[in-house]
Design an enzyme around this catalytic site. Structure first.
Site, mmCIF file in Angstrom:
data_model
loop_
_atom_site.group_PDB
_atom_site.id
_atom_site.type_symbol
_atom_site.label_atom_id
_atom_site.label_comp_id
_atom_site.label_asym_id
_atom_site.label_seq_id
_atom_site.Cartn_x
_atom_site.Cartn_y
_atom_site.Cartn_z
ATOM 1 N N ASN A 137 17.927 -14.506 -13.682
ATOM 2 C CA ASN A 137 17.878 -14.520 -12.226
ATOM 3 C C ASN A 137 18.587 -15.719 -11.604
ATOM 4 O O ASN A 137 19.024 -15.652 -10.457
ATOM 5 C CB ASN A 137 16.389 -14.496 -11.826
ATOM 6 C CG ASN A 137 16.180 -14.824 -10.369
ATOM 7 O OD1 ASN A 137 16.411 -13.983 -9.512
ATOM 8 N ND2 ASN A 137 15.776 -16.055 -10.075
ATOM 9 N N TYR A 178 31.769 -14.394 -7.217
ATOM 10 C CA TYR A 178 30.395 -13.874 -7.341
ATOM 11 C C TYR A 178 30.404 -12.387 -7.711
ATOM 12 O O TYR A 178 29.678 -11.949 -8.608
ATOM 13 C CB TYR A 178 29.702 -14.120 -5.994
ATOM 14 C CG TYR A 178 28.253 -13.749 -5.917
ATOM 15 C CD1 TYR A 178 27.287 -14.438 -6.631
ATOM 16 C CD2 TYR A 178 27.839 -12.710 -5.083
ATOM 17 C CE1 TYR A 178 25.944 -14.106 -6.519
ATOM 18 C CE2 TYR A 178 26.505 -12.364 -4.974
ATOM 19 C CZ TYR A 178 25.556 -13.063 -5.691
ATOM 20 O OH TYR A 178 24.228 -12.732 -5.582
ATOM 21 N N SER A 183 32.720 -10.739 -9.261
ATOM 22 C CA SER A 183 33.171 -10.529 -10.647
ATOM 23 C C SER A 183 32.043 -10.834 -11.612
ATOM 24 O O SER A 183 31.791 -10.082 -12.559
ATOM 25 C CB SER A 183 34.348 -11.443 -10.964
ATOM 26 O OG SER A 183 35.328 -11.311 -9.977
ATOM 27 N N SER A 226 16.219 -15.684 1.123
ATOM 28 C CA SER A 226 16.099 -16.843 0.230
ATOM 29 C C SER A 226 17.121 -17.886 0.671
ATOM 30 O O SER A 226 17.866 -17.675 1.621
ATOM 31 C CB SER A 226 16.370 -16.433 -1.217
ATOM 32 O OG SER A 226 17.757 -16.232 -1.377
ATOM 33 N N ARG A 227 17.156 -18.954 -0.094
ATOM 34 C CA ARG A 227 18.124 -20.009 0.197
ATOM 35 C C ARG A 227 19.556 -19.456 0.180
ATOM 36 O O ARG A 227 20.410 -19.899 0.911
ATOM 37 C CB ARG A 227 17.948 -21.081 -0.882
ATOM 38 C CG ARG A 227 18.850 -22.247 -0.752
ATOM 39 C CD ARG A 227 18.468 -23.286 -1.763
ATOM 40 N NE ARG A 227 18.929 -22.935 -3.104
ATOM 41 C CZ ARG A 227 19.029 -23.821 -4.088
ATOM 42 N NH1 ARG A 227 18.682 -25.068 -3.893
ATOM 43 N NH2 ARG A 227 19.451 -23.459 -5.284
ATOM 44 N N SER A 261 24.376 -7.639 -7.743
ATOM 45 C CA SER A 261 24.341 -7.805 -6.298
ATOM 46 C C SER A 261 25.196 -6.722 -5.643
ATOM 47 O O SER A 261 26.145 -6.211 -6.255
ATOM 48 C CB SER A 261 24.897 -9.180 -5.967
ATOM 49 O OG SER A 261 25.305 -9.215 -4.625
ATOM 50 N N ALA A 309 17.036 -9.971 -0.459
ATOM 51 C CA ALA A 309 15.849 -10.720 -0.070
ATOM 52 C C ALA A 309 16.212 -11.969 0.696
ATOM 53 O O ALA A 309 17.327 -12.496 0.573
ATOM 54 C CB ALA A 309 15.046 -11.103 -1.325
ATOM 55 N N ASP A 354 14.031 -23.686 -14.027
ATOM 56 C CA ASP A 354 14.862 -23.932 -12.851
ATOM 57 C C ASP A 354 15.550 -25.280 -12.994
ATOM 58 O O ASP A 354 14.910 -26.294 -13.278
ATOM 59 C CB ASP A 354 14.058 -23.884 -11.552
ATOM 60 C CG ASP A 354 14.940 -23.513 -10.373
ATOM 61 O OD1 ASP A 354 14.752 -22.406 -9.833
ATOM 62 O OD2 ASP A 354 15.836 -24.313 -10.011
#
Ligand code: NAD
Length: 921
Positions: A589, A654, A656, A688-689, A641, A686, A526
């Site tokens: 991810n 995003y 594309s 998430s941030r 997504s 989900a 990360d």
């Protein structure tokens, strides 16, 4: 001491939601809504009173020595044979000894209690030691009737004896009256019912108290001595009222199971008694009353031995093992109450040779095979010669019972062509523990639940019905065990090395924790930057997850590199190699968001998102793929997504990037195939941030990342054989997303340039997704251009496709393969062949086939029979398939992907065939 020594029960797995009856028939009989609550048990299409009796008896015999049984009574009003002793079939199915008495008790709902009472008295008399009493009923009613709602199917069994008594028999009292509350004439299917009120008032509420009162007086007990009161009564209010009349407080009264099962006829008193015995404590007094042309009342006292009885399914297990259906037509068909067309295959003769049935009775009815005395190998069927090739001894087989031997699915199939009351017919090879296997029908299962390796139990079932001769044939079927999938080995990752990018938070964290919990060594990558990826990174998120993994006993290392650079990608993979010696799993991810409406989407925001998602996946996958290829093993999961798959306002960058990952997967799956590298993609949903400001807080809880981890772990496991799939996942919901291609059409026969007007006129057909399919790769897609499927009638009539529907016409009026090659020069388009230099080898198998070489050179075409050494492209097909293909009846793409059409050499050149030759002109 004399009494009950064991008990067992069987309620079929299927339950019909009573509301389904009302929904189907309420228009006709609106009053049935009053009783349309709960569900009733219903036999599968291969079950009847006898098969249920066998199941209950087997449950009852758990842990008991069958050889000690010297009597078997079968009690039912719905026995399959009026004159062939049904108890004898039961005895053979259970492999009980031959030297025993068998008898059917029938013609009254009281048959169950009368059978039990007779057995107790016979044992009491001393002439027999252990008698098995089984009761079962499968009663029919006309559709849309109260009784259809109230009845259920089921069976129960009691073993009566003198040793290890669990409920001591203390006495009985019976009254017999020829009271006709209902009757079933000989040979009739349905009961004729008299008016309910009269039956309630004159029979139930008089006979039951009379018999119970007589019993209490006879043996000198009062209701204070009784802890469990068992008596069936169809009418709910009457059941309560009678209990009150008997002085039994509600907690003593055993539930009639009306809501969950319905009344199971002659079996019901014993079924309820089973429920009472399951609940009874040593010392409990149990009062049983069985109604029907009078009433039997029996009294038992539970002993210490009741606590020691071996575990069994019983009523509890049977009720828990259920599948509720709301398809009333299925209920009717399973019971043969409607007669839909079954096709000519159903007309196959079903006569049974009684000679064979007698000689093979142990094998057919009892599922008895053989076991070699010399080498111990079991086999089914039993034969003279041992199947073990290392043994092969002759006449060394002893009887070997397979019915209770654990087995597993070795292979299976669902056959939609075979005649079936409940398609698809599911069957397969079953393998018994310790040896022995055979092809068996499966029952009480859904095809989707079948898996190789799943444990099975054997069940005695109806195999066929010879309605012409009134004969029922039985054999054993395999029942995949409910919930047995859990028994399959857990998915583990011991010894595997996994890289999860962006694993410091959200979804990635959940994957990393779960992978480590299941034995994987994890590189927790990360970068640790803000949500939009701008600014500096931080080591905290990755470190925290590594700490969590280690605290739980797992193995992990942290990595803080940026996936957006090739160096970052290299370093992430190096971290795995250095710490753990390689990489088996890569979960791409890591992600950021920079949402802007399109005109505000400046190059920086566009590039930044593509850099992390699309380039990021490339940067890490490339070195990881190299390591996996060397090992010959790899699992890669991409993250797309819904925004990419379907679109979302403000996310052109995003979307594309996310759709780019699908394209990346599509090709990588092909390149990874021969190295056992599977590449799949998930489209998660989900909390998430990334989603905190777009989701309401209550949804946030429901959408925990952990709900997505399961699918990612499956796709990352050895168990996963899929590749190139996209799966939507979130909140426990999963679905496949795919790129589908319509059937399409050819305009102008592939010769004339299609005009925009022709496109407009054929738009509906071009646009149609009817019959759409997925395509495995670009070559297959090319094949679909080359040989599109047969046109719809309208298009064919318009003559625009160049592929008329009629086979012979399509093949130029030539019905055979030879003729097609003879006509090839006529079908040749010299204009399309200019500058083409290609040699096609056709190898057509089958009686009508042969070998032909088609040479196209300098605008000419030569057809010769035989083979050539260096063809450009070889086409291999069976003769019938080839004719279908030329006739436009077989879709080229489907033929190719199903293996009917094989293309070797230069695959791309095969697309010339459609341009160079036009049949059907
Ligand atoms: P998240 O923000 O909680 O997690 C993403 C992680 O990636 C963060 O910890 C971040 O620090 C890390 N990261 C960002 N850029 C990085 C880089 N250059 N190098 C290394 N790490 C980097 O978000 P999430 O919802 O868990 O998203 C995970 C993935 O799932 C993303 O690819 C996202 O696009 C995708 N996704 C999520 C949803 C959803 O509903 N949450 C829906 C569709 C797709």
């Amino acid at each position: 001491m004399i009494g009950i020594t064991s008990y067992g029960a069987y309620i079929p797995r299927l339950r019909l939601d009573r509301m389904a009856i009302f929904q189907a028939m309420g228009w006709f009989a609106p009053a049935i809504i009053m009783v349309a609550q709960g569900e009733r048990s219903m036999c599968n299409h291969d079950e009847d009173a006898l098969t249920m009796a066998v199941a209950a008896a087997r449950d009852c015999l758990t842990g008991k020595d069958k050889r000690q049984i010297d009597g078997s009574y079968l009690c039912s009003t719905t026995l399959p044979f009026a004159d062939r002793q049904n108890a004898g079939i039961l005895k053979t199915a259970l492999n009980l000894r031959d030297a025993m008495i068998t008898a059917d008790f029938t013609s009254s709902l009281r048959a169950g209690t009368t059978g039990l009472l007779t057995a107790l008295e016979v044992v009491q008399g001393g002439s027999r030691k252990n008698i098995l009493v089984t009761a079962a009923d499968k009663r029919e009613t006309r559709p849309a009737y109260f009784y259809e709602m109230w009845f259920g199917d089921g069976a129960a069994a009691m073993l009566v004896g003198t040793e290890d008594v669990i409920a001591e028999f203390k006495g009985s009292y019976t009254v017999s009256y020829d009271f006709v509350d209902h009757y079933r004439g000989a040979g009739k299917t349905y009961d004729y019912m008299w008016e309910e009120r009269w039956v309630r008032e004159e029979a139930y509420s008089k006979f039951i108290p009379e018999a119970v009162g007589g019993l209490m007086k006879k043996i000198g007990i009062t209701m204070d001595d009784v802890q469990k009161v068992v008596f069936p009564c169809l009418f709910k209010a009457e059941h309560k009222a009678i209990a009150k009349m008997l002085g039994a407080s509600p907690e003593k009264v055993i539930d009639t199971m009306h809501e969950v099962c319905g009344e199971t006829g002659a079996a019901h008193p014993l079924l309820m008694l089973t429920a009472a015995l399951e609940q009874a404590k040593p010392g409990d007094g149990i009062l049983l009353a069985g109604f029907g042309q009078g009433c039997d009342a029996l009294y038992f006292k539970a002993t210490e031995a009741i606590a020691k009885l071996a575990p069994r399914s019983g009523v509890k297990g049977s009720l828990a093992n259920k599948k509720t259906i709301d398809n009333y037509m299925k209920f009717l068909k399973f019971r043969n109450l409607i007669d839909p067309e079954m096709g000519i295959r159903a007309e196959a003769p079903t006569q049974t040779a009684m000679t064979v049935l007698w000689r093979k009775r142990k094998m057919l009815t009892g599922l008895v095979g053989g076991r070699c005395r010399d080498c111990g190998t079991p086999q089914f069927p039993k034969m003279d010669i041992c199947v073990n090739p290392k043994c092969g001894h002759v006449n060394t087989q002893d009887d070997y019972e397979f019915a209770d031997v654990p087995a597993r699915i070795k292979t299976f199939t669902g056959d939609l062509l075979a005649v079936s009351v409940d398609p698809p017919t599911t069957y397969g090879m079953i393998q018994f523990e310790g040896g022995g296997r055979f092809m068996a029908d499966f029952t009480d299962c859904e095809l989707a639940d079948c898996k190789v390796g799943l444990p099975l139990k054997m069940a005695f079932r109806r195999r066929f019905t010879d309605s012409e001769r009134g004969f029922a044939g039985y054999f054993w079927k395999a029942v995949p065990q409910p919930g047995a999938a859990i028994a399959l080995p857990e998915i583990r990752f011991d010894g595997r090395v996994a890289i999860v990018t962006g694993a410091g938070a959200g979804l990635g964290r959940s994957y990393a924790l779960e992978l480590a919990k299941r034995g994987a060594k994890v590189v927790v990558n990360d970068y640790g930057g803000p949500r939009d990826g701008a600014g500096k990174g931080s080591s905290t998120p990755a470190d925290k997850v590594v700490e969590e993994i280690r605290a739980a006993g797992g193995e992990a290392v942290a990595n803080y590199d940026n996936v957006a650079t090739p160096e970052g990608g290299e370093k992430i993979v190096q971290a795995a190699v250095q710490a753990f010696g390689g990489v088996d799993i890569l979960i791409n991810n890591a992600g950021i968001l920079r949402d802007k409406s399109f005109l505000k989407m400046d190059p920086e925001n566009w590039q930044a998102v593509l850099a992390v998602h699309l380039n990021g996946a490339y940067n890490v996958t490339r070195p990881a793929f190299g390591a996996m290829r060397e090992k010959g093993y790899g699992r890669i999961v991409m993250t797309t997504s819904a925004a990419g798959l379907y679109g979302n306002f403000g996310q052109t960058n995003y979307s594309s990037a996310k759709m780019g990952l699908v394209g990346f997967m599509n090709t990588l799956k092909i390149e990874g195939a021969k190295y056992n590298i599977k590449v799949n993609t998930i489209a998660p949903m989900a909390a998430s941030r990334l989603t905190e400001d777009v989701m309401p807080p209550d949804m946030f809880q429901q959408l925990k990342p952990d709900f997505v981890a399961g699918i990612v772990l499956y796709l990352a496991s050895e168990n996963c054989t899929e590749t190139g799939e996209i799966v939507n996942a979130g909140a426990g919901f999963f679905s496949r997303a795919a790129i589908m291609t319509g059937q399409g059409m050819t305009i102008g026969g592939g010769k004339q340039i299609p005009t925009p007007e022709e496109i407009r006129d054929q738009w509906t057909e071009i646009d149609s997704l009817e019959g759409a399919r997925t395509i495995s790769d670009a070559n297959t897609a090319i094949m679909s251009f080359l040989t599109p499927p047969a046109p719809t009638q309208a298009a064919g009539a318009a003559g625009t496709t160049g592929k008329p529907a009629d086979a012979a016409a399509a093949a130029g009026g030539v019905p055979d393969v030879k003729g097609i090659f003879a006509k090839m020069p006529e079908a040749f388009n010299a204009a399309a062949a200019a500058g083409k230099n290609v040699v096609f080898q056709f190898s057509i198998s089958g009686p009508g086939g042969g070998d032909w070489v088609v040479t196209v050179k300098d605008g000419t075409c030569k057809i010769e029979t035989g083979t050539t050494e260096k063809p450009t492209t070889t086409i291999k097909m069976a003769d019938a398939d080839f004719l279908q293909l030329i006739a436009g009846k077989l879709d080229g793409m489907q033929a190719y992907s199903s293996g009917k059409l094989k293309v070797e050499g230069d695959i791309m050149k095969s697309q010339l065939i459609g341009k160079l030759f036009t049949f059907g002109k």
